[in-house]
Motif scaffolding. Sequence first.
Motif, PDB file in Angstrom:
ATOM      1  N   PRO A 180       1.181  -1.280   0.020  1.00 32.12           N
ATOM      2  CA  PRO A 180       0.217  -0.341  -0.024  1.00 32.12           C
ATOM      3  C   PRO A 180       1.031   1.531   0.046  1.00 32.12           C
ATOM      4  O   PRO A 180       0.074   2.015  -0.350  1.00 32.12           O
ATOM      5  CB  PRO A 180      -0.919  -0.484   0.965  1.00 32.12           C
ATOM      6  CG  PRO A 180       0.075  -1.273   2.452  1.00 32.12           C
ATOM      7  CD  PRO A 180       0.802  -2.014   0.843  1.00 32.12           C
ATOM      8  N   GLU A 181       1.935   1.232   0.853  1.00 29.96           N
ATOM      9  CA  GLU A 181       3.364   2.576   0.500  1.00 29.96           C
ATOM     10  C   GLU A 181       3.327   2.876  -0.651  1.00 29.96           C
ATOM     11  O   GLU A 181       3.375   4.216  -1.206  1.00 29.96           O
ATOM     12  CB  GLU A 181       4.568   2.493   1.422  1.00 29.96           C
ATOM     13  CG  GLU A 181       3.653   2.420   3.714  1.00 29.96           C
ATOM     14  CD  GLU A 181       4.691   2.008   4.136  1.00 29.96           C
ATOM     15  OE1 GLU A 181       4.667   2.164   5.414  1.00 29.96           O
ATOM     16  OE2 GLU A 181       5.826   1.878   3.364  1.00 29.96           O
ATOM     17  N   ALA A 182       3.394   1.609  -1.251  1.00 26.70           N
ATOM     18  CA  ALA A 182       4.218   1.696  -2.666  1.00 26.70           C
ATOM     19  C   ALA A 182       2.971   2.415  -3.798  1.00 26.70           C
ATOM     20  O   ALA A 182       3.302   3.162  -4.282  1.00 26.70           O
ATOM     21  CB  ALA A 182       4.544   0.731  -3.180  1.00 26.70           C
ATOM     22  N   ALA A 183       1.651   2.085  -3.716  1.00 27.45           N
ATOM     23  CA  ALA A 183       0.629   2.317  -4.447  1.00 27.45           C
ATOM     24  C   ALA A 183       0.687   3.982  -3.877  1.00 27.45           C
ATOM     25  O   ALA A 183       0.308   5.224  -4.957  1.00 27.45           O
ATOM     26  CB  ALA A 183      -0.178   1.680  -4.374  1.00 27.45           C
ATOM     27  N   ILE A 184       0.421   4.140  -2.704  1.00 30.32           N
ATOM     28  CA  ILE A 184       0.063   6.062  -2.609  1.00 30.32           C
ATOM     29  C   ILE A 184       1.581   6.710  -3.100  1.00 30.32           C
ATOM     30  O   ILE A 184       1.228   7.672  -3.616  1.00 30.32           O
ATOM     31  CB  ILE A 184       0.388   5.933  -0.506  1.00 30.32           C
ATOM     32  CG1 ILE A 184      -1.018   5.028  -0.451  1.00 30.32           C
ATOM     33  CG2 ILE A 184       0.335   8.050  -0.509  1.00 30.32           C
ATOM     34  CD1 ILE A 184      -1.117   5.009   1.031  1.00 30.32           C
ATOM     35  N   ARG A 185       2.738   6.420  -3.315  1.00 29.52           N
ATOM     36  CA  ARG A 185       4.260   6.824  -3.307  1.00 29.52           C
ATOM     37  C   ARG A 185       3.286   7.065  -4.891  1.00 29.52           C
ATOM     38  O   ARG A 185       4.201   8.379  -5.245  1.00 29.52           O
ATOM     39  CB  ARG A 185       5.146   6.446  -2.739  1.00 29.52           C
ATOM     40  CG  ARG A 185       5.503   6.345  -1.776  1.00 29.52           C
ATOM     41  CD  ARG A 185       7.070   6.210  -1.752  1.00 29.52           C
ATOM     42  NE  ARG A 185       7.454   4.613  -1.987  1.00 29.52           N
ATOM     43  CZ  ARG A 185       7.932   3.748  -1.290  1.00 29.52           C
ATOM     44  NH1 ARG A 185       7.169   3.779   0.026  1.00 29.52           N
ATOM     45  NH2 ARG A 185       7.743   2.752  -2.132  1.00 29.52           N
TER      46      ARG A 185
END
Length: 210
Positions: A180-185
């Motif tokens: 999820p962090e990669a998608a948000i970035r």
Amino acid sequence: MSTPAPLTELEAYLAALLQGRHFEAAVIGASAGGVAALLEILPGLPREVPVPVVVVVHMLRGRSSQLAELFASRLAIPVREAGDKEDVAPGAVYFAPADYHLSVENDATFSLSNEPLHIFSRPAIDFAMQSAADAYGPNLVGILLTGASHDGAAGLAAIGAAGGLTVVQDPHEAQSPLMPEAAIRLRQPDLVLPLRDIRTLLARLERGNS
């Protein structure tokens, strides 16, 4: 005649967000911790779910998938493993089979391939999401859950670029927050929600008339 219960703040917000929008499909991607997360959200689907729900979960290579059987015993709607050339029909949950990339063709059928691993994975979430974005455009919901790689970030970004609704599990509650962090970035999603609220969102989806 009983008075309907008032909407919660979240339900009111989702009602406003979804007003006038209709969807043709939902694609969910998950990796580490994904089965537990899916067990929290998929039982919230209505008995007559108005859209097909396509699920891609990373699996250890060399093992057959038992996900369709696991969830079929817990959901009130049909659950099956997606088959090559099969129609992507509403009213069912489809799981990507083990060791095949799953794509959605423009004629709303599934396609399976054994192309090389993508970010060490097959099936890859990016394959399913990017192809579904091409097929459904703004009428697609993409949901990315817990996971320990950045697979799915590009796929969810493609859904957003096509005008679809993008949702990411709150990294703070994810068993593995890397996905999820990669998608948000990469591209800010429309919604970052805990699992209980993703469950509420899925239950409110409406299908278009096309």
